[in-house]
Design a protein around this motif. Structure first.
Motif, mmCIF file in Angstrom:
data_model
loop_
_atom_site.group_PDB
_atom_site.id
_atom_site.type_symbol
_atom_site.label_atom_id
_atom_site.label_comp_id
_atom_site.label_asym_id
_atom_site.label_seq_id
_atom_site.Cartn_x
_atom_site.Cartn_y
_atom_site.Cartn_z
ATOM 1 N N MET A 1 3.038 -34.798 -11.317
ATOM 2 C CA MET A 1 1.702 -35.287 -11.016
ATOM 3 C C MET A 1 1.692 -36.804 -10.964
ATOM 4 N N LYS A 2 1.024 -37.361 -9.957
ATOM 5 C CA LYS A 2 0.920 -38.813 -9.865
ATOM 6 C C LYS A 2 0.099 -39.359 -11.025
ATOM 7 N N HIS A 3 0.543 -40.496 -11.548
ATOM 8 C CA HIS A 3 -0.231 -41.176 -12.584
ATOM 9 C C HIS A 3 -1.460 -41.800 -11.935
ATOM 10 N N TRP A 4 -2.563 -41.919 -12.710
ATOM 11 C CA TRP A 4 -3.806 -42.440 -12.143
ATOM 12 C C TRP A 4 -3.626 -43.818 -11.525
ATOM 13 N N SER A 40 -18.310 -41.434 3.214
ATOM 14 C CA SER A 40 -18.125 -40.118 3.851
ATOM 15 C C SER A 40 -16.707 -39.981 4.397
ATOM 16 N N TYR A 41 -16.241 -41.025 5.042
ATOM 17 C CA TYR A 41 -14.874 -41.010 5.574
ATOM 18 C C TYR A 41 -13.854 -40.902 4.447
ATOM 19 N N TYR A 42 -14.068 -41.705 3.386
ATOM 20 C CA TYR A 42 -13.135 -41.695 2.267
ATOM 21 C C TYR A 42 -13.130 -40.335 1.568
ATOM 22 N N TRP A 43 -14.288 -39.732 1.441
ATOM 23 C CA TRP A 43 -14.381 -38.403 0.822
ATOM 24 C C TRP A 43 -13.614 -37.363 1.643
ATOM 25 N N LEU A 44 -13.691 -37.473 2.951
ATOM 26 C CA LEU A 44 -13.036 -36.499 3.822
ATOM 27 C C LEU A 44 -11.509 -36.627 3.770
ATOM 28 N N ILE A 45 -10.995 -37.842 3.719
ATOM 29 C CA ILE A 45 -9.545 -38.019 3.774
ATOM 30 C C ILE A 45 -8.888 -37.969 2.395
ATOM 31 N N ASN A 46 -9.675 -38.140 1.335
ATOM 32 C CA ASN A 46 -9.113 -38.187 -0.018
ATOM 33 C C ASN A 46 -9.101 -36.784 -0.624
ATOM 34 N N ARG A 47 -8.147 -35.983 -0.220
ATOM 35 C CA ARG A 47 -8.090 -34.594 -0.658
ATOM 36 C C ARG A 47 -7.879 -34.482 -2.164
ATOM 37 N N SER A 48 -6.956 -35.290 -2.715
ATOM 38 C CA SER A 48 -6.667 -35.207 -4.146
ATOM 39 C C SER A 48 -7.874 -35.643 -4.980
ATOM 40 N N GLY A 49 -8.564 -36.713 -4.545
ATOM 41 C CA GLY A 49 -9.750 -37.168 -5.259
ATOM 42 C C GLY A 49 -10.872 -36.150 -5.189
ATOM 43 N N SER A 53 -12.461 -34.269 -8.390
ATOM 44 C CA SER A 53 -13.900 -34.364 -8.603
ATOM 45 C C SER A 53 -14.503 -32.981 -8.821
ATOM 46 N N ARG A 54 -14.119 -32.026 -7.997
ATOM 47 C CA ARG A 54 -14.652 -30.665 -8.131
ATOM 48 C C ARG A 54 -14.200 -30.026 -9.437
ATOM 49 N N GLN A 55 -12.944 -30.269 -9.829
ATOM 50 C CA GLN A 55 -12.444 -29.717 -11.088
ATOM 51 C C GLN A 55 -13.277 -30.217 -12.259
ATOM 52 N N TYR A 56 -13.526 -31.529 -12.284
ATOM 53 C CA TYR A 56 -14.312 -32.127 -13.351
ATOM 54 C C TYR A 56 -15.728 -31.555 -13.385
ATOM 55 N N LEU A 57 -16.386 -31.510 -12.223
ATOM 56 C CA LEU A 57 -17.771 -31.046 -12.177
ATOM 57 C C LEU A 57 -17.878 -29.554 -12.501
ATOM 58 N N GLN A 300 -21.619 -39.925 -12.995
ATOM 59 C CA GLN A 300 -21.267 -41.327 -13.202
ATOM 60 C C GLN A 300 -19.936 -41.515 -13.932
ATOM 61 N N TRP A 301 -19.157 -40.432 -14.107
ATOM 62 C CA TRP A 301 -17.813 -40.595 -14.667
ATOM 63 C C TRP A 301 -16.843 -40.670 -13.496
ATOM 64 N N PHE A 302 -16.243 -41.851 -13.283
ATOM 65 C CA PHE A 302 -15.494 -42.113 -12.053
ATOM 66 C C PHE A 302 -13.990 -42.008 -12.272
ATOM 67 N N ASN A 303 -13.519 -40.815 -12.536
ATOM 68 C CA ASN A 303 -12.086 -40.528 -12.612
ATOM 69 C C ASN A 303 -11.755 -39.507 -11.530
ATOM 70 N N PHE A 304 -11.211 -39.965 -10.424
ATOM 71 C CA PHE A 304 -10.934 -39.081 -9.293
ATOM 72 C C PHE A 304 -9.457 -38.696 -9.252
ATOM 73 N N TYR A 305 -8.957 -38.225 -10.375
ATOM 74 C CA TYR A 305 -7.581 -37.728 -10.428
ATOM 75 C C TYR A 305 -7.542 -36.577 -11.433
ATOM 76 N N ASP A 306 -6.413 -35.886 -11.509
ATOM 77 C CA ASP A 306 -6.287 -34.676 -12.324
ATOM 78 C C ASP A 306 -6.246 -35.046 -13.802
ATOM 79 N N PHE A 307 -7.408 -35.224 -14.393
ATOM 80 C CA PHE A 307 -7.493 -35.723 -15.766
ATOM 81 C C PHE A 307 -6.862 -34.779 -16.768
#
Length: 313
Positions: A1-4, A40-49, A53-57, A300-307
């Motif tokens: 897994m990539k480090h944050w 919107s563009y960044y959300w579409l191309i950032n698959r890992s983020g 995000s979905r995992q956290y929510l 408002q918790w901005f961690n977009f990686y596999d925490f």
């Protein structure tokens, strides 16, 4: 897994400079208009983020359901993830507002400020445990806590720290906020921070991300019902500095920023024989505090990686 730390955006300095110029020339509403297509563009191309995000929510939603608490209409859907990214983009605009002086003390509400002010009156420095929840840049708005300005030192894990510091101070009315790079913490770093504490300054360090230099100094804590790794460094530093420790969370609610200062310890102690157990206890206490405030404003918790490092299971 990539480090944050490997997810740092490239070109962020010039990008923030551009956004700041748009904000100063045209205002927030115009910048907001341009920002939505970008996010919107960044959300579409950032698959890992998007996945993180979905995992956290989803875990927020599941935890709230298990505890019988209101679920805040969050289910971890793609739409929820998009809202998460939009929340992050709005936080970026708030950063610009803080840097340009558009957010003042009148725009900020405090919880627990009295204890902080009393420490300053007595000439005591403090260590503040922050996080990536909310917008800690609003700390700049506390530059007028008292007549003689309080200096805030924020420890960051980025090689761009000096450039960020120059960018902030170039457009700010106060230059009493310092970004200090601490990718590698050593004895010299601890001595420098001790001098700042002795001078009655604030030292702020995020305690919700693992070390850039490896996974050796981490402790596991239960966060939203699952084990996750947290850094030991902030708590070891607190024990070395021998000063009072508070937590800081700055959340935005109904267009108003609320800064929460909570007492954490009068001074962390790490007994030689029970050092690891003591660290785990402090880390879990911090994780519980972070969870409490995350549940107030989950977006408002901005961690977009596999925490939780679920990808390693």
């Amino acid at each position: 897994m990539k480090h944050w730390a490997r997810f740092e955006e490239r070109g962020i300095i010039w990008g923030m400079q551009l956004l700041l110029k748009v904000y100063l020339l045209l205002g927030r509403q115009v910048l907001q208009f341009f920002l939505y297509p970008v996010v919107s563009y960044y959300w579409l191309i950032n698959r890992s983020g998007r996945k993180a995000s979905r995992q956290y929510l989803q875990r927020v939603s599941a935890y709230l359901s298990e505890q019988g608490l209101p679920e805040q209409e969050l289910h971890g859907s793609l739409y929820d993830s998009y809202r998460h990214f939009v929340s992050f983009s709005n936080a970026l605009i708030d950063k610009l507002a803080v840097w340009s002086g558009s957010i003042t003390l009148q725009d900020v509400e405090y919880r627990g400020r009295e204890a902080i002010v009393e420490h300053f009156r007595q000439g005591h420095g403090l260590l503040i445990l922050g996080s990536h929840l909310g917008n800690t840049e609003v700390l700049r708005a506390i530059a007028s806590l008292r007549k003689d300005v309080v200096t805030v030192n924020v420890l960051v894990h980025t090689k761009h720290a000096q450039k960020f510091n120059a960018l902030l101070n170039r457009h700010a009315s106060s230059n009493r906020i310092n970004l200090i790079q601490v990718t590698n913490t050593n004895a010299a770093t601890a001595m420098m921070l001790q001098d700042k504490i002795d001078a009655g300054e604030l030292v702020v360090i995020a305690a919700d991300r693992t070390p850039v230099t490896g996974q050796n100094r981490v402790s596991s804590a239960i966060f939203l019902g699952y084990p996750a790794l947290f850094p030991q460094g902030p708590f070891i530093l607190a024990a070395l500095l021998k000063c009072p420790v508070y937590t800081l969370f700055c959340l935005k609610h109904q267009q108003r920023h609320k800064i929460y200062f909570d007492w954490f310890s009068d001074g962390l102690i790490l007994p030689r024989k029970h050092r690891e157990a003591a660290l785990e206890s402090y880390v879990q206490a911090y994780a519980d505090r972070l969870q409490h405030y995350c549940l107030k404003e989950p977006l408002q918790w901005f961690n977009f990686y596999d925490f939780w490092q679920a990808g390693n299971d």
